[in-house]
Design a protein around this motif. Structure first.
Motif, PDB file in Angstrom:
ATOM      1  N   GLY A 219       0.803  -1.214   0.000  1.00 38.21           N
ATOM      2  CA  GLY A 219       0.000   0.000   0.000  1.00 38.21           C
ATOM      3  C   GLY A 219       0.836   1.263   0.000  1.00 38.21           C
TER       4      GLY A 219
ATOM      5  N   LYS B  52      -0.734   4.381   0.516  1.00 36.57           N
ATOM      6  CA  LYS B  52      -1.498   5.446   1.161  1.00 36.57           C
ATOM      7  C   LYS B  52      -0.794   5.924   2.421  1.00 36.57           C
ATOM      8  CE  LYS B  52      -5.236   3.125   1.791  1.00 36.57           C
ATOM      9  NZ  LYS B  52      -4.720   1.810   1.345  1.00 36.57           N
ATOM     10  N   GLN B  53      -1.145   7.130   2.831  1.00 33.53           N
ATOM     11  CA  GLN B  53      -0.598   7.662   4.074  1.00 33.53           C
ATOM     12  C   GLN B  53      -1.002   6.760   5.237  1.00 33.53           C
ATOM     13  OE1 GLN B  53      -1.815  11.647   4.931  1.00 33.53           O
ATOM     14  NE2 GLN B  53      -0.378  11.933   6.622  1.00 33.53           N
TER      15      GLN B  53
ATOM     16  N   ASP C 100       0.139   3.651   5.608  1.00 33.90           N
ATOM     17  CA  ASP C 100       0.487   2.259   5.297  1.00 33.90           C
ATOM     18  C   ASP C 100       1.877   1.898   5.800  1.00 33.90           C
ATOM     19  OD1 ASP C 100      -1.933   1.664   4.145  1.00 33.90           O
ATOM     20  OD2 ASP C 100      -1.265   2.064   2.091  1.00 33.90           O
TER      21      ASP C 100
ATOM     22  N   ARG D 147       0.667   2.272  -9.475  1.00 31.31           N
ATOM     23  CA  ARG D 147       1.556   2.342  -8.327  1.00 31.31           C
ATOM     24  C   ARG D 147       2.868   3.009  -8.716  1.00 31.31           C
ATOM     25  NH1 ARG D 147      -0.762  -2.920  -7.914  1.00 31.31           N
ATOM     26  NH2 ARG D 147      -2.081  -3.130  -6.059  1.00 31.31           N
TER      27      ARG D 147
END
Length: 395
Positions: A219, A221-222, A224, A340
């Motif tokens: 991941g 995202k902030q 993760d 990604r």
């Protein structure tokens, strides 16, 4: 990636309370190694200064296969560097050896895939080179030429998609003892094996080794990155080996003399996508590394106590379009896929004063969306003072 040839799911809600407790106990130290290509001529020889040690060459590599099954004729000699160099021990770690779908995560492991990989590895390691009708073997200083051509797998273990395989020269096998394996699942609900580690412990002469093959939380995202930290802390806390009644044997990862921790650690680059795209296209690796999450965790002292990593001089190892040199995200090679950002997901860390890294790079195999990463080490091992543990190694 061609410059390096010459060494050549969704995360469901997880119970992390215990991981936080383990995490709080960890303390971190990091130092950078000096990487040298100088060959040590004392490998495998008993030192003349009276010190009871032997030195060996260790090859370590990690490779996320993206669930792709290898072809029957896949040649692994370039990856294992068997033509250019000679090693005594091969430490190989794979992730996603099978697709991480519900059937594979919840059902029995498909051993046929790991068996196939072991077959290909054995074929590459034991391939004899012929010239003018004579068998030629790689040479080291710790055994005669007749002993050089054969490698044996001393232990391999698969947990869902994580697979560790350890190989040694056949003449080393009598001096390896107290083999053990410990698996830690840290995936779905914090315990299933789609993420986690397979660790192998063994003693070589009187020195303890621990090989930790990891696949940490994914991941970009902030937040993760905290899941990855929890996974790493959990692996260090929960991995435990059986002492077999011997109280002197190390039980935990950090108790061992020499530790190699490798795998898809999944740490990403903490920059906006637009900026990351521009830096990747410009091959500005230094600026990207300044924002690498694993480098940040090291520098802030939160994780991986006492571990080291060599200088990262290669391009990001993820995410490529298979059978291509193009990144999925950066060059928009695939439509409809998650874009990604490229990152150094695949890493090799080590711990131990008697380990010296001599190489750290990627290898140009394009089978999956990850590039394999490999490293070379000198490993110094203690022997018994009576010389009995040397056996055929006495000069």
């Amino acid at each position: 990636m061609g410059d390096n040839r010459k060494f050549g799911q969704i995360i469901l809600p997880r119970m992390v309370t215990s991981k936080i407790l383990h995490h709080q106990e960890l303390c971190v130290h990091r130092s950078m190694s000096e990487v040298s290509g100088v060959v040590d001529e004392t490998l495998g020889k008993r030192p003349l200064d009276g010190q009871e040690t032997l030195k060996y060459r260790v090859f370590a590599s990690t490779w996320n296969l993206g669930g792709i099954v290898p072809s029957d004729d896949l040649n692994l000699e370039d990856w294992l560097d068997t033509r250019a160099n000679s090693y005594d021990i091969y430490v190989l770690g794979f992730q996603e050896i099978v697709p991480l779908n519900a059937i594979n995560v919840l059902g029995p492991s498909k051993r046929c895939v790991s068996t196939k990989w072991n077959s290909l590895i054995g074929k590459a390691l034991n391939q004899k080179k012929t010239q003018d009708g004579e068998d030629l073997h790689h040479t080291t200083t710790n055994s005669s030429a007749s002993q050089q051509g054969c490698f044996r797998c001393i232990r391999s273990k698969q947990m869902v998609g994580i697979f560790a395989s350890i190989w040694v020269r056949s003449n080393l096998r009598p001096y390896i003892h107290h083999l053990d394996v410990s698996c830690v699942g840290s995936g779905i609900m914090g315990y299933l094996g789609n993420k986690g580690s397979v660790s192998v412990r063994f003693m070589l002469h009187e020195t303890s080794f621990c090989i930790v093959c990891c696949h940490l939380a994914s991941g970009g995202k902030q937040g993760d990155v905290l899941l990855r930290n929890f996974d790493a802390a959990d692996i260090l806390a929960r991995t435990k080996f059986n002492g077999g009644g011997n109280k002197k044997l190390p039980k935990k990862i950090l108790d061992h003399d020499q530790v190699l921790l490798l795998g898809d650690l999944n740490y990403r680059i903490s920059l906006e996508e637009t900026e990351t795209r521009l830096l990747v296209k410009a091959k500005n690796w230094s600026t990207l590394l300044e924002n690498d999450q694993l480098v940040s965790e090291f520098s802030t002292g939160r994780l991986f106590e006492g571990f080291q990593e060599g200088p990262v001089t290669f391009s990001p190892t993820y995410k490529y379009q298979p059978n291509s040199d193009q990144y999925y995200w950066c060059f928009e090679a695939a439509r409809g896929e998650k874009k990604r950002a490229p990152a150094w997901c695949d890493r090799i860390l080590w711990r131990g004063k008697d380990l010296k890294q001599i190489q750290y790079e990627t290898c140009d195999y394009k089978l999956s969306d990850h590039r394999p990463v490999r490293a070379g080490f000198f490993a110094e091992c203690k022997i018994r003072g009576d010389g009995e543990s040397l056996g055929g190694f006495m000069p």
